[in-house]
Design a protein around this motif. Structure first.
Motif, PDB file in Angstrom:
ATOM      1  N   GLY A  39     -36.558  -7.354 -26.855  1.00 13.66           N
ATOM      2  CA  GLY A  39     -36.142  -8.873 -26.218  1.00 13.66           C
ATOM      3  C   GLY A  39     -34.961  -9.570 -25.928  1.00 13.66           C
ATOM      4  O   GLY A  39     -34.170 -10.111 -25.561  1.00 13.66           O
ATOM      5  N   LEU A  40     -34.643  -9.347 -27.479  1.00  9.55           N
ATOM      6  CA  LEU A  40     -33.191 -10.209 -28.163  1.00  9.55           C
ATOM      7  C   LEU A  40     -32.312  -9.364 -27.195  1.00  9.55           C
ATOM      8  O   LEU A  40     -31.448 -10.329 -26.991  1.00  9.55           O
ATOM      9  N   GLY A  41     -32.330  -8.213 -27.044  1.00  8.05           N
ATOM     10  CA  GLY A  41     -30.927  -7.608 -26.466  1.00  8.05           C
ATOM     11  C   GLY A  41     -31.220  -7.378 -25.836  1.00  8.05           C
ATOM     12  O   GLY A  41     -30.358  -7.576 -25.166  1.00  8.05           O
ATOM     13  N   ARG A  56     -15.598 -18.120 -28.010  1.00 11.44           N
ATOM     14  CA  ARG A  56     -16.015 -18.202 -28.874  1.00 11.44           C
ATOM     15  C   ARG A  56     -16.628 -19.012 -29.944  1.00 11.44           C
ATOM     16  O   ARG A  56     -17.027 -18.546 -30.940  1.00 11.44           O
ATOM     17  N   ILE A  57     -15.491 -19.798 -29.907  1.00  8.77           N
ATOM     18  CA  ILE A  57     -14.740 -20.644 -30.910  1.00  8.77           C
ATOM     19  C   ILE A  57     -16.234 -21.316 -31.272  1.00  8.77           C
ATOM     20  O   ILE A  57     -17.307 -21.526 -32.894  1.00  8.77           O
ATOM     21  N   ASP A  58     -17.344 -21.975 -30.170  1.00  8.29           N
ATOM     22  CA  ASP A  58     -17.776 -22.683 -29.926  1.00  8.29           C
ATOM     23  C   ASP A  58     -19.793 -22.166 -30.398  1.00  8.29           C
ATOM     24  O   ASP A  58     -20.515 -22.659 -31.323  1.00  8.29           O
ATOM     25  N   LEU A  84     -26.408 -11.135 -33.044  1.00 16.71           N
ATOM     26  CA  LEU A  84     -25.660 -12.452 -32.369  1.00 16.71           C
ATOM     27  C   LEU A  84     -24.425 -12.277 -32.223  1.00 16.71           C
ATOM     28  O   LEU A  84     -23.463 -12.790 -31.782  1.00 16.71           O
ATOM     29  N   ILE A  85     -24.148 -12.590 -33.731  1.00 14.31           N
ATOM     30  CA  ILE A  85     -22.203 -12.313 -34.026  1.00 14.31           C
ATOM     31  C   ILE A  85     -21.781 -11.116 -33.132  1.00 14.31           C
ATOM     32  O   ILE A  85     -21.073 -11.249 -32.467  1.00 14.31           O
ATOM     33  N   LYS A  86     -21.960 -10.167 -33.789  1.00 13.85           N
ATOM     34  CA  LYS A  86     -21.857  -9.215 -32.540  1.00 13.85           C
ATOM     35  C   LYS A  86     -21.617  -9.791 -30.921  1.00 13.85           C
ATOM     36  O   LYS A  86     -20.687  -9.060 -30.103  1.00 13.85           O
ATOM     37  N   THR A  87     -22.616 -10.416 -30.033  1.00 11.03           N
ATOM     38  CA  THR A  87     -22.466 -10.242 -29.212  1.00 11.03           C
ATOM     39  C   THR A  87     -21.541 -11.298 -28.734  1.00 11.03           C
ATOM     40  O   THR A  87     -20.653 -11.692 -27.499  1.00 11.03           O
TER      41      THR A  87
END
Length: 870
Positions: free
Chosen positions: A744-746, A797-799, A784-787
């Motif tokens: 589900g997360l993916g 991206r910074i936000d 999440l970081i990869k996303t």
């Protein structure tokens, strides 16, 4: 040992502290004196960055220092216009000019600069050097084009612009200057055709972007001596008086017309800006044989007229240097220096002064001084101000009050400083430190600045909580007084009443409401007698209604339902007065919710009857929606739907009905009636409401019902307005994180990346990091970081990474936070000082949490030390 390999020797031998000590003004100045460029010093800076990153643990303070130094030098080099570099090249300083170009972090400027320098170098009889520069320019053009191949078709480009895609906008504007760079004839070749084709983008751009577009067009028209196109543009600007970008664009056009020797048209443009004295100033130079003197006089005029426009100042001063200083006339050079200093002491770009002096030295046969002629800006960067704001708030949040105030008073922008002070007061209140708030109030008691007093008072009111002492609120209220603008004064009094309500002093809140109504009645009269007095009376009634509404909500939460209903009746729900704060509706909704929760059918019926009696199309739809949601929460779904129709057919009424449908759908979902819930979801016509309902569905999932996640993903895709879809995706991602559902997360992350705008992607992912940390799903955090790293827009991206660093910091994972900081700093390098400042401002809170502000304070000290170099 020569200076060249000294830093490399230190790096290879692991003598990091000695290497870090080279990051100094003395070392930078010494290397510049020898090499006449900063490229060699930047090589040393990059070695120090590698050493700081490889340290165990990574030396984050030194790493940020190296990034600040490098980004500053590159930003200053980028501030040097190609025309200034051309001036240096014509004087034989080709190597110096090329060194500046190599440091630029703007690809477009590099291309234009290399082209210009190649032309001048060829004129000076150096064909091989010119060919080298043209080859570099061609290589950069290839990079410029390759990264945006998907934007090539004009129709697709315009559709993305229409959707608000800022990247598409920026590159669309960019190709107006360099049409030859873009294969496939993306845009018409001539400025006139481009101007006609750019209208749609112009309508969607903001004022700053409009000025940038027209500035590029004007520059291109000037370079091509296209007077006709320029005149057509001026005629368009004369007709279009609606936008703030007009003065900047007119100024650029006037300077361009002067350069093209069309003084008559240029004067007519100047008259549009300020006919009172601009014409007199300009007339002094019109009859001169060179158009350059015209530009000089125009520069003085515009500098006085439009000093607030940075781009205007820059454009005018560049015209001064290009048209005057190159002529190496003593008076012209002195005037250029004077104009540069005159524009704004906070924003003098010293490179123009430096180049003028170099030219003067050349005219007098002097040897060119081997000194730093780099563009050194002494202006206050807004991004740096925002960084100090973030640091100050972050230090206050971890209890470093003294250091927080020290950073706070480095902020020169008064409005920003007041905002930060207000935020800090909110922090003190949340940490139950009323003594610090009292100190802030006492500090401004003696101030005669009403704006400061009002800002501090409002900060106290907005930040007050249930445990805030009433005497503290009263003390802040004394700052409001009886002077100042009446609407602002009454708004502050209302905020004070709401603060008293939160603290439990309902009697004081009601007395303030009565005082506000008394102010409104004084001189209100009839509507046709005094529109302003009547308008103020309506505002006062609205503010008093909001106070009573909040008091009712407190009473309802305490199950004092009869007292709350009595106060609602005193608010006169049957009147035709349309409350712009929906106070009556919110009060009725609060009482209905408490009655429904207590199973008090009798009082719920009374509230429904009061609601049905509302006699206007503003309050009634919202009130019915809130009351019917309460009825739905008891499971009486048919009654809720039946009573939600208010008999009006307005936007508010339809929105209210959608809210009731959402409440019914949620109750169906919560009770396991999933098919019925999804069917009800389909009849919610408002996409915002539908998206939030999907989020509610997701957040109510349990381990027994997570099988519904794919169905919710499908429903999220059915939200056909991309502005609201992020809310649904965010809810699904949160639920997946809480339930440790990797699939589900993916799917949620994939749906987020499929959104049109980078800002929407960030919104869809917002808050998920904290849910992942709370659930212990560190694999999910890595996903999440990869996303996030797939988001194109740097600012977005910074936000998004801010959420991740805050999540890691909240659980004390120092290594993860530092690793993320350094990784992102590596990714954003080459984008300039402003990006670096912005990044540090958004992660300041995370850095402060690592060690109660110790590292953040060290970064601040390093930043202020390096800033003194310039």
């Amino acid at each position: 040992m020569s200076l060249g390999p000294f830093a490399l020797h230190l790096y290879n031998s692991g003598r990091n502290e000695q290497l870090f000590s080279l990051m100094s003004l003395d070392w930078m100045s010494l290397k510049f004196k020898i090499t006449k460029a900063h490229n060699s010093f930047i090589d040393d800076v990059e070695l120090a960055a590698k050493a700081a990153r490889a340290s165990c643990p990574p030396n984050v303070v030194q790493f940020i220092t190296t990034r600040l130094i490098a980004e500053t030098l590159k930003s200053f080099a980028t501030n040097v216009s190609p025309e200034i570099l051309a001036a240096l090249a014509r004087l034989g300083e080709i190597d110096l000019a090329v060194n500046y170009v190599e440091l630029m972090n703007n690809l477009e400027l590099q291309i234009r600069s290399y082209r210009l320098l190649a032309s001048i170098t060829r004129e000076r009889g150096l064909p091989r050097r010119a060919n080298e520069m043209e080859t570099i320019a061609a290589s950069l053009e290839q990079r410029f084009t390759t990264g945006f191949q998907e934007l090539r078709p004009t129709s697709e480009l315009l559709s993305r612009i229409h959707a608000g895609d800022k990247t598409a906008m920026r590159w669309y504007y960019g190709v107006t200057t360099y049409p030859n760079v873009w294969p496939g004839n993306i845009l018409p070749a001539t400025p006139t055709e481009t101007l006609l084709g750019i209208d749609e983008a112009m309508q969607l751009a903001d004022d700053e972007e409009k000025a940038h577009i027209l500035g590029d067009l004007i520059g291109r028209m000037t370079a091509e001596h296209d007077t006709r196109s320029l005149t057509d543009l001026v005629e368009r600007l004369k007709r279009d008086t609606r936008y703030a970008y007009r003065p900047e664009s007119l100024a650029s056009a006037a300077v361009a017309l002067a350069t093209l020797h069309d003084n008559v048209t240029a004067l007519s443009v100047a008259d549009l800006l300020d006919p009172k004295y601009a014409r007199d100033l300009i007339m002094n130079g019109v009859d001169d044989e060179t158009a350059g003197y015209y530009a000089m006089d125009y520069g003085f005029a515009i500098a006085r007229l439009e000093a607030r426009h940075r781009s205007l100042r820059r454009g005018v001063l560049e015209a001064i240097i290009a048209d005057l200083a190159l002529r190496a006339k003593r008076k012209a050079i002195d005037d250029a220096i004077a104009a540069s200093r005159m524009v704004d002491q906070l924003e003098v770009t010293d490179v123009w002064i430096d180049v003028a002096r170099l030219l003067l030295a050349h005219e007098q046969g002097e040897e060119l001084p081997a000194r730093n002629a780099l563009a050194k800006t002494t202006h206050v960067s807004q991004r740096k101000e925002e960084l100090f704001a973030g640091m100050s708030a972050a230090l206050a949040s971890v209890g470093n009050t003294d250091k927080s105030e020290q950073v706070l008073y480095q902020i020169k922008d008064v409005s920003l400083r007041l905002n930060v002070q207000g935020h800090i007061i909110t922090i003190y209140l949340s940490r139950n430190q009323p003594e610090l708030v009292a100190t802030a109030i006492n500090a401004v008691q003696v101030s005669k600045d009403e704006r400061v007093q009002m800002a501090i008072a409002n900060a106290v009111f907005e930040g007050s909580l249930a445990n805030t002492p009433s005497d503290l609120i009263e003390s802040a209220l004394s700052l409001v007084g009886s002077q100042g603008e009446k609407y602002a004064r009454v708004a502050s009094q209302k905020r004070a009443a709401l603060a008293f309500t939160r603290s439990g002093d309902l009697g004081r809140a009601i007395s303030i409401a009565e005082s506000i109504m008394h102010q409104g009645r004084q001189g209100s009269g009839q509507k046709d007698r005094d529109d302003d007095a009547y308008s103020f009376f309506l505002r006062c009634k609205s503010e008093a209604t909001e106070i009573h509404s909040h008091v009712c909500q407190v009473l309802a939460a305490s199950n004092e339902l009869d007292q709350a209903i009595g106060l609602i009746q005193d608010m006169d729900p049957e009147s035709n007065f349309e409350s712009n704060v929906d106070g009556i509706a919110e009060a009725l909704g609060a009482v209905a919710a408490s009655a429904a929760k207590a199973g008090d059918t009798q009082r719920l019926d009374v509230v429904l009857e009061l609601t049905q009696g509302i006699n206007n199309s503003w309050n009634k739809p919202v009130a019915l929606a809130l009351v019917c949601r309460a009825i739905a929460s008891r499971g009486d779904l048919e009654t809720a739907l039946a009573n939600s129709d208010d008999g009006y057919n307005t936007a508010r009424s339809n929105a209210a009905k959608n809210h009731v449908r959402a409440a019914v759908a949620f109750e169906q979902f919560r009770r396991g009636q999933f098919d019925s819930a999804f069917e009800t979801l389909k009849v919610i016509s408002d996409m915002d409401t539908r998206a939030r309902t999907i989020k509610d569905f997701a957040e109510s999932l349990t381990s027994n019902t997570q099988i519904l996640l794919p169905r919710l993903i499908g429903a999220a895709h059915g939200v056909n307005d991309s502005r609201f879809r992020p809310a649904a995706i965010n809810g699904i991602a949160l639920a997946s994180a809480r339930l440790l559902d990797a699939d589900g997360l993916g799917a949620a992350f994939e749906a987020a990346l499929g959104l049109d705008q980078d800002t929407e992607k960030v919104e869809a992912l917002r808050g998920v990091a904290h849910a992942l940390v709370a659930s212990g799903s560190f694999n999910g955090l890595r996903l999440l970081i990869k996303t996030i790293n797939q988001i194109d827009a740097l600012w977005a991206r910074i936000d998004a990474l801010q959420e991740v660093t805050n999540a890691y910091a909240s659980i004390g994972n120092v290594d993860a936070v530092i690793g993320l900081l350094i990784d992102e700093l590596d990714q954003i390098k080459g984008n300039g000082r402003d990006v670096l400042f912005y990044f540090l401002s958004v992660v300041s809170a995370s850095i402060a949490k690592l060690d109660r502000g110790k590292t953040l304070w060290a970064i601040y000290l390093k930043l202020t030390e390096v800033e003194k170099w310039w």
